[in-house]
Enzyme design. Structure first.
Site, short mmCIF file in Angstrom:
data_model
loop_
_atom_site.label_atom_id
_atom_site.label_comp_id
_atom_site.label_asym_id
_atom_site.label_seq_id
_atom_site.Cartn_x
_atom_site.Cartn_y
_atom_site.Cartn_z
N ASP A 85 0.82 -1.21 0.00
CA ASP A 85 0.00 0.00 0.00
C ASP A 85 0.86 1.26 0.00
OD1 ASP A 85 -1.98 -1.84 0.19
OD2 ASP A 85 -2.98 -0.96 1.91
N CYS A 116 2.03 -7.12 5.00
CA CYS A 116 1.37 -5.90 4.56
C CYS A 116 -0.15 -6.05 4.63
CB CYS A 116 1.81 -5.56 3.14
SG CYS A 116 1.43 -3.84 2.66
N ASP A 117 -0.84 -4.92 4.65
CA ASP A 117 -2.25 -4.82 5.03
C ASP A 117 -3.16 -5.93 4.50
OD1 ASP A 117 -1.22 -2.52 6.00
OD2 ASP A 117 -2.58 -1.16 4.97
N LYS A 118 -3.25 -6.08 3.17
CA LYS A 118 -4.27 -6.97 2.61
C LYS A 118 -3.90 -8.44 2.78
CE LYS A 118 -6.03 -3.16 1.72
NZ LYS A 118 -4.87 -2.43 2.25
N CYS A 144 3.85 -1.28 9.01
CA CYS A 144 3.78 0.11 9.50
C CYS A 144 3.45 0.16 10.99
CB CYS A 144 2.76 0.89 8.70
SG CYS A 144 3.15 0.94 6.93
N GLU A 180 -7.08 3.73 -1.60
CA GLU A 180 -6.97 4.51 -0.36
C GLU A 180 -6.58 5.95 -0.69
OE1 GLU A 180 -5.64 1.00 2.76
OE2 GLU A 180 -4.15 2.46 2.08
N SER A 222 -6.37 4.93 4.19
CA SER A 222 -5.31 4.21 4.87
C SER A 222 -5.55 4.24 6.37
CB SER A 222 -3.97 4.86 4.54
OG SER A 222 -2.97 4.45 5.44
#
EC number: 4.2.1.9
Length: 567
Positions: free
Chosen positions: A86, A127-129, A199, A457, A483
């Site tokens: 992202d 990572c996020d997804k 993050c 995002e 985000s």
């Protein structure tokens, strides 16, 4: 519970032994032996790439976890999945593939677990997804399995302050507003992310990892253990998570505990409570709706809103607060927070977890909330009262709902003038060019699941508003999403989206829009007769995605109000 029922065994007395001769022949070529055919076959999903710090260490985790599993009696089949960063794709056309990758990763894991008819599965994430995607196929097919988060990044340092990835995005806005020079922006860029890990704030990765721990589908403490030490070597805590994940999976196999025995409605209530208490990302709304759908657990946006209205905001975390995950970790991490919530009667302690124990049993040895710190506030005197974090609004502009991240701020009902943009890049240029002023309501549309396609995002324009000092005087509305690093007056997930003829498609430059927090509504203040004429004149834009992954996604994806899923 063994799904293969001994079909790969070397014993001629077993059912299907002859029919599986070819399968055993293929596996012998990749170093399986007679003994291996008697062991549980475990799939290990390793979403590795050196294209992002979030997943840069995941291959190492995968290698070590494979060794741990095989040392205690399993045989492992390892495979990779896509990873879209992202942070790297933000503000570009590449971001259209971010949410799409959640579905692709989930489908890839299903293909491998079903294609090899494994007995169990462990999925890694970074990572996020990759985090919701790691759990969705386990829920979808009620597998025996669990997931393990790669851990959070350590903060960067420059000029006597901690930095993280959002510092870079907000630095762009500060530079454009003349608040910092090019050299300072370069120093932020060079120091914000010092090594591996996701993050560091309560952004989407840490939010979803914590939610899955509260859901009971990962080992206790794994979501708040750091990815690496200060020397960028895999942390001792994360190595411990690997060992506990391996033994936990074998316990699940021995006891026949599959995912849907754990992922109940009460377990989802626990996950929601933790997300709201920590001050988590609005993306958790989208992902928890999607995971619940995969688990066949009925959960709606309105039900989420009603349930979470009683949860106070306890976490003082970035992007709106002061701290990062590495500040929570030494205090006892996520187990400490959950123990405090359980003691306050806000969690269901009787929910089963992957350890084979209940949530309350897992938390019995967790530390208590420490006194004399302001990272996590007590329920008795919270950072902000209940109902002042993520709020779901409805109304004429969002009949199916939308999501506002209040994060404890004292927001008031606001009316403003619509400034309408058809895509993110146009809005960003207007903000950086000084064309947006206090009192404006920036509308970015055709960025929804179908319209994007991919529901990008809007961190770049939202961070630019913050960097320009307009974060508390300009609202940003979109059928896209935000985000976990976003803060300000931001409303996303507006449904129905513009591409399918939602009211957002009918907004014109200069219209008045009202964000009414008393009635929890988002309204377009235009007479119905005028809207009816606009609706009659409106035509859906022709999608630029005519073939390939984005075109398939646009044809299949559901509304953001139901999780933007394709299954």
């Amino acid at each position: 519970m063994k799904r293969r029922s001994g079909t790969l065994t070397g014993d001629p007395g077993q059912a299907n032994w002859v029919e599986r001769t070819a399968a055993r022949t293929m596996l012998r070529a990749v170093r399986f032996n007679d003994e291996d055919f008697t062991k549980p076959l475990v799939a290990l999903a390793v979403p590795y790439t050196n294209g992002t710090p979030c997943n840069d260490h995941i291959r190492t985790l995968g290698d070590l976890l494979q060794a741990e599993l095989e040392a205690i009696g399993a045989k492992v089949i390892v495979f990779g999945t896509p990873v879209v960063s992202d942070g790297i794709s933000m503000g570009t056309e590449a971001m259209k593939y971010s949410l799409v990758s959640r579905e692709v990763i989930a489908d890839a894991i299903e293909v491998m677990t079903e294609g090899y008819q494994v007995d169990a599965v462990v999925t890694l994430s970074g990572c996020d997804k990759t985090i919701p995607a790691a759990l969705m196929p386990i829920a979808r097919n009620d597998l025996i399995g669990l997931t393990l988060y790669g851990g959070s990044i350590r903060p960067g340092h420059h000029g006597g302050r901690d930095l993280n990835i959002v510092s870079a995005f907000e630095g762009i806005g500060a530079y454009s507003a003349g608040k910092i020079d090019a050299e300072e922006l370069c120093q932020i860029e060079c120091h914000a992310c010092p090594g591996a890990g996701s993050c560091g704030g309560m952004y989407t990765a840490n939010t979803m990892a914590a939610a899955i721990e509260a859901l009971g589908m990962s080992v206790p403490g794994g979501s708040s253990n750091m990815a690496v030490e200060a020397d960028n070597q895999l942390s001792n805590d994360k190595q411990g998570d690997l060992r506990r994940t391996a033994t936990t999976l074998m316990t699940l196999l021995q006891r026949g505990i599959s995912a849907r025995q754990i992922m109940t409605h009460k377990a989802f209530e626990n996950a929601l409570t933790l997300v709201w208490a920590l001050g988590g990302s609005t993306n958790a709304v989208l992902h928890l709706l999607a995971i619940a759908r995969e688990a066949d657990v009925p959960l709606t946006l309105k039900e989420m809103a009603d349930f979470t209205a009683k949860v106070p905001l306890l976490g003082n975390f970035k992007p709106y607060g002061r701290y990062l995950m590495n500040d929570l970790h030494p205090l006892g991490g996520i187990p400490m927070v959950m123990k405090h919530l359980l003691g306050a009667g806000l969690l269901h302690g009787d929910c089963l977890t992957v350890t084979g124990k209940t949530l309350a049993e897992n938390l019995a040895s967790a530390p208590d909330l420490p006194a004399g710190q302001d990272v996590v506030f007590p329920v008795s005197s919270p950072y902000a009262a209940a109902g002042r974090h993520i709020r779901m609004l409805f109304g004429s502009l969002a009949p199916e709902g939308c999501v506002l991240k209040q994060s404890g701020k004292n927001l008031q009902t606001m009316r403003g003038t619509a400034r309408v943009f058809e895509r993110e890049e146009e809005a960003l240029q207007a903000i950086l060019g000084g064309k947006i002023t206090a009192g404006d309501i920036v509308v970015i549309r055709y960025e929804g699941p179908q319209g994007g396609p991919g529901m990008r995002e809007m961190l770049s324009p939202s961070a630019a508003l913050m960097g320009a000092g307009l974060g508390d005087r300009v609202a940003l509305l979109t059928d896209g999403r935000f985000s976990g690093g976003t803060h300000g007056i931001m409303i996303g997930h507006i449904s129905p989206e513009a591409q399918v003829g939602g009211a957002l498609a009918l907004v014109e430059e200069g219209d008045q829009i009202e964000i009414n927090l008393d009635s929890e509504t988002l309204n377009l203040l235009v007479e119905e007769a005028v809207l009816a004429q606009r609706r009659e004149d409106w035509q859906a834009p022709v999608s630029k995605a005519r073939r390939g992954v984005l075109a398939k996604y646009a044809r299949l994806v559901s509304s953001a109000s139901s999780g933007a899923v394709t299954s």
